[in-house]
Motif scaffolding. Structure first.
Motif, PDB file in Angstrom:
ATOM      1  N   SER A  38      78.608  73.959   4.291  1.00 29.39           N
ATOM      2  CA  SER A  38      78.241  75.263   3.737  1.00 29.39           C
ATOM      3  C   SER A  38      76.742  75.544   3.841  1.00 29.39           C
ATOM      4  CB  SER A  38      78.709  75.381   2.287  1.00 29.39           C
ATOM      5  OG  SER A  38      78.142  74.352   1.497  1.00 29.39           O
ATOM      6  N   VAL A  39      75.924  74.542   3.682  1.00 35.65           N
ATOM      7  CA  VAL A  39      74.473  74.730   3.803  1.00 35.65           C
ATOM      8  C   VAL A  39      74.110  75.087   5.241  1.00 35.65           C
ATOM      9  CG1 VAL A  39      72.230  73.579   3.613  1.00 35.65           C
ATOM     10  CG2 VAL A  39      73.971  73.212   1.855  1.00 35.65           C
ATOM     11  N   TYR A  63      85.175  81.516   5.826  1.00 34.46           N
ATOM     12  CA  TYR A  63      85.230  80.196   6.441  1.00 34.46           C
ATOM     13  C   TYR A  63      85.864  80.238   7.833  1.00 34.46           C
ATOM     14  CZ  TYR A  63      86.572  75.511   7.622  1.00 34.46           C
ATOM     15  OH  TYR A  63      86.756  74.340   8.304  1.00 34.46           O
ATOM     16  N   ALA A  64      86.959  80.950   7.980  1.00 34.47           N
ATOM     17  CA  ALA A  64      87.673  80.981   9.265  1.00 34.47           C
ATOM     18  C   ALA A  64      86.781  81.469  10.402  1.00 34.47           C
ATOM     19  CB  ALA A  64      88.909  81.860   9.151  1.00 34.47           C
ATOM     20  N   ASN A  65      85.825  82.328  10.101  1.00 39.94           N
ATOM     21  CA  ASN A  65      84.934  82.858  11.134  1.00 39.94           C
ATOM     22  C   ASN A  65      83.882  81.860  11.595  1.00 39.94           C
ATOM     23  OD1 ASN A  65      86.278  85.301  11.213  1.00 39.94           O
ATOM     24  ND2 ASN A  65      84.968  86.230   9.678  1.00 39.94           N
ATOM     25  N   PHE A  66      83.777  80.744  10.886  1.00 43.19           N
ATOM     26  CA  PHE A  66      82.792  79.707  11.236  1.00 43.19           C
ATOM     27  C   PHE A  66      83.460  78.377  11.551  1.00 43.19           C
ATOM     28  CE2 PHE A  66      80.657  82.941   8.893  1.00 43.19           C
ATOM     29  CZ  PHE A  66      79.465  83.096   9.575  1.00 43.19           C
ATOM     30  N   ALA A  67      84.771  78.370  11.649  1.00 45.56           N
ATOM     31  CA  ALA A  67      85.519  77.134  11.866  1.00 45.56           C
ATOM     32  C   ALA A  67      85.366  76.595  13.284  1.00 45.56           C
ATOM     33  CB  ALA A  67      86.989  77.347  11.540  1.00 45.56           C
ATOM     34  N   THR A  68      85.259  77.494  14.254  1.00 47.16           N
ATOM     35  CA  THR A  68      85.148  77.097  15.658  1.00 47.16           C
ATOM     36  C   THR A  68      84.122  77.979  16.362  1.00 47.16           C
ATOM     37  OG1 THR A  68      86.834  78.628  16.465  1.00 47.16           O
ATOM     38  CG2 THR A  68      87.608  76.451  15.725  1.00 47.16           C
ATOM     39  N   PRO A  69      83.565  77.501  17.458  1.00 48.73           N
ATOM     40  CA  PRO A  69      82.644  78.347  18.220  1.00 48.73           C
ATOM     41  C   PRO A  69      83.312  79.631  18.710  1.00 48.73           C
ATOM     42  CG  PRO A  69      82.418  76.080  18.914  1.00 48.73           C
ATOM     43  CD  PRO A  69      83.611  76.140  17.994  1.00 48.73           C
TER      44      PRO A  69
END
Length: 85
Positions: A38-39, A63-69
């Protein structure tokens, strides 16, 4: 083919601190498994906003928008209007 530029790859690799340099960054690479917490997400958002001259809307900070490139690149392209830089 990933579709993203070198700057995006460098930003993501810098945030996913446990991703070895020799490992390809694929669209479905699990970023949390490679050190994106998260940081680091907050720091990555700020770096992306600065690098691309955008502001990430609050509704996309999930979160889902940052789970994968791939997910993150899709969000970035959406914010940028799908156009090239």
């Amino acid at each position: 083919m990933t579709g993203w530029d070198e700057e995006f790859e460098a930003l993501v690799r810098g945030a996913a601190s446990r991703l070895p340099a020799g490992i390809p960054l694929d669209t479905d690479t699990d970023l949390s498994a490679h050190g994106l917490d998260s940081v680091e997400v907050v720091a990555l958002i700020m770096r992306i906003e600065t690098a691309y001259g955008i502001v990430m809307p609050d509704e996309l900070l999930q979160y889902a928008n940052f789970a994968t490139p791939g997910a993150l690149w899709a969000v970035l392209e959406k914010v940028r209007g799908g156009g090239a830089r």
